[in-house]
Design an enzyme around this catalytic site. Structure first.
Site, PDB file in Angstrom:
ATOM      1  N   HIS A 130      -1.929   8.149   0.924  1.00  0.00           N
ATOM      2  CA  HIS A 130      -2.162   8.185   2.372  1.00  0.00           C
ATOM      3  C   HIS A 130      -3.205   9.239   2.718  1.00  0.00           C
ATOM      4  O   HIS A 130      -3.095   9.931   3.739  1.00  0.00           O
ATOM      5  CB  HIS A 130      -0.845   8.456   3.101  1.00  0.00           C
ATOM      6  CG  HIS A 130      -0.721   7.713   4.410  1.00  0.00           C
ATOM      7  ND1 HIS A 130       0.173   6.690   4.601  1.00  0.00           N
ATOM      8  CD2 HIS A 130      -1.401   7.827   5.575  1.00  0.00           C
ATOM      9  CE1 HIS A 130       0.065   6.228   5.835  1.00  0.00           C
ATOM     10  NE2 HIS A 130      -0.892   6.892   6.440  1.00  0.00           N
ATOM     11  N   LYS A 132       0.828  -1.210   0.000  1.00  0.00           N
ATOM     12  CA  LYS A 132       0.000   0.000   0.000  1.00  0.00           C
ATOM     13  C   LYS A 132       0.857   1.253   0.000  1.00  0.00           C
ATOM     14  O   LYS A 132       1.774   1.382   0.812  1.00  0.00           O
ATOM     15  CB  LYS A 132      -0.901   0.019   1.236  1.00  0.00           C
ATOM     16  CG  LYS A 132      -1.718   1.299   1.395  1.00  0.00           C
ATOM     17  CD  LYS A 132      -2.788   1.150   2.468  1.00  0.00           C
ATOM     18  CE  LYS A 132      -3.568   2.429   2.663  1.00  0.00           C
ATOM     19  NZ  LYS A 132      -2.821   3.450   3.415  1.00  0.00           N
TER      20      LYS A 132
END
Lengths: 408, 408, 408, 408
Positions: C280, C256
């Site tokens: 993010h 991620k």
């Protein structure tokens, strides 16, 4: 606001807004419909940036130029606008004197509130006269003869008003000419005592040229500007009218209001000496393109055969420098000198033109040239969407030859 | 505002605005005319985004670099600005100490309010001296000799002020030097007691270097910055002046204020060691392009022959990283350290530079590199309109070789 | 605000803002530095429009899909976020139950305030666990083993936090963990009695997983999130860490935080099963590009070898449909379910996910498809600046083959 | 507001807003979700500017045209909308009379509040009837037969509502049909006495056509528009439904709601006589493209085989002229005549249509043509991003041949 505290045209605009009844300020300020073109006329200038060059000798600068063969002290032309006496009782006389003092050529408006002869008498500088495709050629012939006798150098034929644009501010204010005040308008006037005092103190409230034109048009009584213009202007007139005018008028001929290259070339073919790229200050067709964006292709399409002028939206020296670098010979200014007229009569007119001329002078130094004819596209950065191909915007432009003069 | 609560340059700016009389804050803050260039100097940075890379070893990072051969602890250069004592009585001395503490090179301004010798005495870091094409070569020769004796490493010649830009805020505030307060200005000062207390408590209100320059320029009495500069700077000076200066000065030579590739190459040809791409913080030509947009083509045009620095608009670490990735060696900051000076003297100067340096350090980690020389265009996304061709913005860029180090 | 009056995520956001102390709401809501990436994460979705097709049979629609082999009832994935108990005492347990009820996969955050085992116990749906490149491999090994025992399907390795982004809101609010209230914060809490009552009524204020991680990191006492993360995360970790993790963990592995095609291909090479394109939520690098814009090239670069997920900025069904049509398998949502948690605990979490899922269902009908796998780029109009070449945005696109099904 | 003081559609909109209860105004005004498409429907028109030509004979102008073979006095078509009686008790009868007076074709809405026969009886102009893919073909057959007997010229099949868009304003206001007022709504009504007086004075509050459709759909009691539509419309219907309808209806057939070239060609293949490019006024799919932008490619894809109409966002004469120059035959207007209906019943409907028609007439003169069929793309400047290739936007366009007529 004290004139000496007005540093920019925006300052003069604020002063005019305070001085004039809202109905009159809006009559000057307004544009057609949603005023999109009016706003874009201003914002378009910021789309172009400069590519300034430094360490050039810029100690001897000049903003003078020639306009259709006439030497002038300023690249600013007083645009044809009407009815200056509703702004200040000295009206066009103050404008003529103020323009001459600032070294600027004046185009007397067809709907002037003093006669052409009075304006010519007041003016010590070069003078042009604006006309439109009037219904009655006798009216035009009368003007042609008076213009010749008054020393007018060029006729400026406005072609972008076959009908009058929808100016919503005027519909809402109910402005009519001659002024026939409603109670709301009287109240508006009372709140602007400086303007009211001038108005009441004026000995003669006639609108000379405008009156006589209206009589020629056959109408009596008060009417909106749109009605007045409809009475006078013939929307059936075509380029044939230009051909006829070219034959009966021996001075220079300038066509004002063109926005297409084919129309520009047609003007050249019909014998025009100059073209004013204009959208009528955003007052006619809302959705007309900003003139600065149309300028380069029109300049390219007519080459050196005529001079091209830019109208609509000019407020600062940087605007003028950008237009001239893109090929304009000079720029028309309209609202700026009207703000000056409202603020302080003749002195205000001169001040408004001087503000911009002084800015032009400073910008010349800051982009590294000394004269207007040294400006060209290599000093600008134009957005690629504009599609200017003849002088591509490169960040790697060789120094233009004329700019080399005076080095070392 | 407590310095420890100032987390960003914007916080320091707010603090400075509260501390300083409006006339002085505006003198620092203002740009030319409508401040379009001033605003664009900021907004241009947001047009570029990053292409960060992850899972690189970024545990040992450094923001140090070399600037024209001098090792420095920060990629920030204190830009030449004048008259620091009107902000804080410690003026340039506080700036010199604060810059050295932050590891930053300082360029002393030509219009400094302490003498060059006093500044050099206070500075424990590398020092440059800014000059301009002064009218009188004897003045320049005097400075050249003093600079040599004072250990100045480079002369920084500012070339973008043949005349002074139209700073409307200063016209409106009526700021003059030396300060000759009008009643309005006294009232302004009284509302800023922190500044006033500093000012009244200063033993010596002389503006040493500025005074001597003005005497050289021949003028007495108070005048606007524009007047003062006009008296001193000679707009007829050309690249010949650079050639002469190159001959009389043995240290490094940096030309500040260039925005064109041809001017940049000319600077190289005349022997410059560095070029500062600058629009004078938006204070000279409104309509000058943002420097970040001009940087890549100028970097490409001069290759490795000189170092290129970016000035105008830098406020955050991301700005610095973007400029360096586009080819700048380092960035000049002006207003940020002046905000710090206003907020807290020397400590504020250090704090302002540290804020940005710390941001640079964090951004290095977040884009996945450890050193400034690992930054290149492959880490950025540049709008295609910018037309950067030498390092096309691809979303499919191979990992730059230097970034491979430390893998596995 | 009554949950039944919350029709959109924006309604839930308003409810959360009213419910939570400002310090906590800002901790959820804030982004890095000037929050440019945060804002762009939202605005980017409006740059793409649809090319809807009509008169298709859309009477039997489904928003279910498979995610790395697991059948789910929703294309929404509960993003890994930490410390849910500061929002609501039921914290991650409410989230786990709410997500399962909405048919959504949940990624338990590494900094959870309940233990992994407690979360897994509450969850009746598929569960992943987020980890980061922790300094200590023993800590990771411990988590790997616990995750295996708890039935976690995949580990999600967040790679975009080698250091923590500069979150100015947190600096200004002074938020620390565990909460050690300052007087200002107490006052803030008192003005949010609904939250305060929940907080005071909670039997157990421990932050289980977060505590144990901090102990592993060696720190005691309260600290900002940045400090805590710095103690735990090792910025020297490289792709080698992924290789090691791939060897010790037998479940699926998802990386991620990637934003580059080369990083995405490297993830594939190292054995990842999925990639989350994420910035993010705008909380790390201000100036990171919006994920939607990076998605197509990343999808194209990895082909069918892994599933690609989109994170950051998803708030509406149209966002999800656009992302899936550009190649995403599913979308992570973070703040939306936190708003729901703040508004109404478990029911709010379910409600928040259902709002978006229901919008997805409606949008499927309105663009003329019945299933998520029928979405492709031919149903979108993507700006040409995005440079998507593999499926050019044409206004003349043939009907995609799969969409022909069910005709006539 | 006095109708004579309503100069623009925006004036009528303000009047309607003052007159109607908020719940009803919002029901008319609102769009789907965040109303991005609704806003873009307006802003897209300003992306196109004109290239006006001057000195053409524009003294005899006409805005009349033919629409699918019917001569009409206006290029405006009254768009199908429902439930006019909640706005004004005269409802569709006022609209039918007002439209006929303005020379405009009317499309009766499927959810009308008077019966088709009543509307046809009131209308002295051309009438179309809107239908949708109703669940029950018997309902459609009944309408087909009644339409034939009532002299309806064309059926207009709306295809963009397989489900109803998410109209947040209606969710928040709780509007239901028939009106079952909540206390809040009663309060809302009491604050709009003009509307309330009309409403209370109406003899018959039945919604004839709408009622009978609802009975056919099987539902009783009040429900939101979304519920009502869900009951009636069958989302499983495909192009097969068009084929069936084409067989049972002998009049003209127009498909409304298409946004893709392939769908447009399919409509031609299935025997449609016209296509309405529409995004349902921004009320269905938020994120649907603005219709003006889709128009040129759809016009090009179907050639001369059918007439193409533009719906969604038309408020001014310039909008209509731009759409027709891009290839539309005429434009649908919806909200504008509803504003007029709210403001002043039948007279308001006529006034609203006349405002736009008069603007069209003026704009024809100002771009230099006399008839609608002289409009083409050479009179426009279209952004290059629109990718119109068949008639490139050139600033050097030859005068279109038809425009030469009447010269000299």
């Amino acid at each position: 606001m004290n004139l000496s505290r007005c540093y920019t045209i925006a300052d003069l605009q604020r002063s005019a807004k305070r001085t004039l009844p809202k109905m009159i300020f809006d009559f000057i300020e307004g544009g057609a419909e949603e005023e999109a073109t009016l706003r874009r006329n201003r914002s378009v200038f910021s789309e172009i940036t400069f590519q300034p060059q430094y360490l050039r000798d810029v100690s001897n600068r000049s903003v003078s130029t020639t306009i259709v063969g006439t030497r002038v002290g300023s690249p600013l032309i007083v645009a044809p606008t009407g009815l200056h006496r509703i702004i200040h009782p000295d009206g066009e006389l103050a404008v003529a004197r103020g323009a001459a003092e600032a070294g600027a050529l004046m185009i007397a408006g067809g709907f002037s509130s003093y006669t052409l002869e009075e304006i010519a008498g007041a003016s010590s500088g070069p003078l042009w006269l604006q006309i439109a495709p009037w219904r009655d050629r006798d009216v035009v012939m009368g003007l042609v003869e008076r213009a010749h006798r008054a020393g007018v150098l060029a006729l400026c034929l406005t072609v972008d008003t076959p009908v009058v644009g929808l100016r919503e501010r005027d519909l809402r204010s109910g402005v009519k000419l001659p002024l026939e005040p409603t109670p709301t308008q009287v109240f508006d006037a009372l709140r602007h005592p400086r303007w009211l005092a001038r108005w009441l103190g004026a000995r003669d409230l006639e609108f000379a040229n405008f009156r006589s034109l209206r009589r020629a048009g056959g109408e009596r009584g008060a009417g909106s500007m749109a009605h007045v213009t409809h009475d006078l202007i013939d929307p059936s007139k075509t380029w044939e009218e230009v051909r006829w005018l070219r034959n009966v008028w021996r001075g220079s001929l300038v066509i004002k209001g063109l926005l297409r290259t084919d129309d520009a070339r047609r003007a050249v073919d019909e014998g025009a000496d100059g073209i004013v790229v204009s959208n009528h200050g955003g007052r006619q067709l809302d959705g007309a393109p900003p003139t600065l964006e149309m300028l380069p292709s029109i300049v390219d399409s007519v080459g050196d055969s005529v001079e091209v002028f830019l109208d609509s939206g000019v407020r600062r020296g940087t605007d003028v420098v950008k237009a001239i670098a893109l090929g304009a010979r000079a720029c028309l200014v309209g609202r700026p000198f009207l703000y000056g007229l409202a603020a302080a009569g003749q002195a205000g007119v001169t001040h408004s033109l001087s503000i911009i001329s002084n800015e032009v002078d400073r910008v010349l130094a800051l982009v590294g040239v000394s004269r207007l004819d040294q400006l060209d596209r290599s000093l600008l950065r134009v957005p690629s969407e504009w599609g200017i191909t003849s002088s591509p915007v490169s960040t790697d432009t060789p120094v233009p030859e004329h700019a080399e003069e005076g080095f070392d």
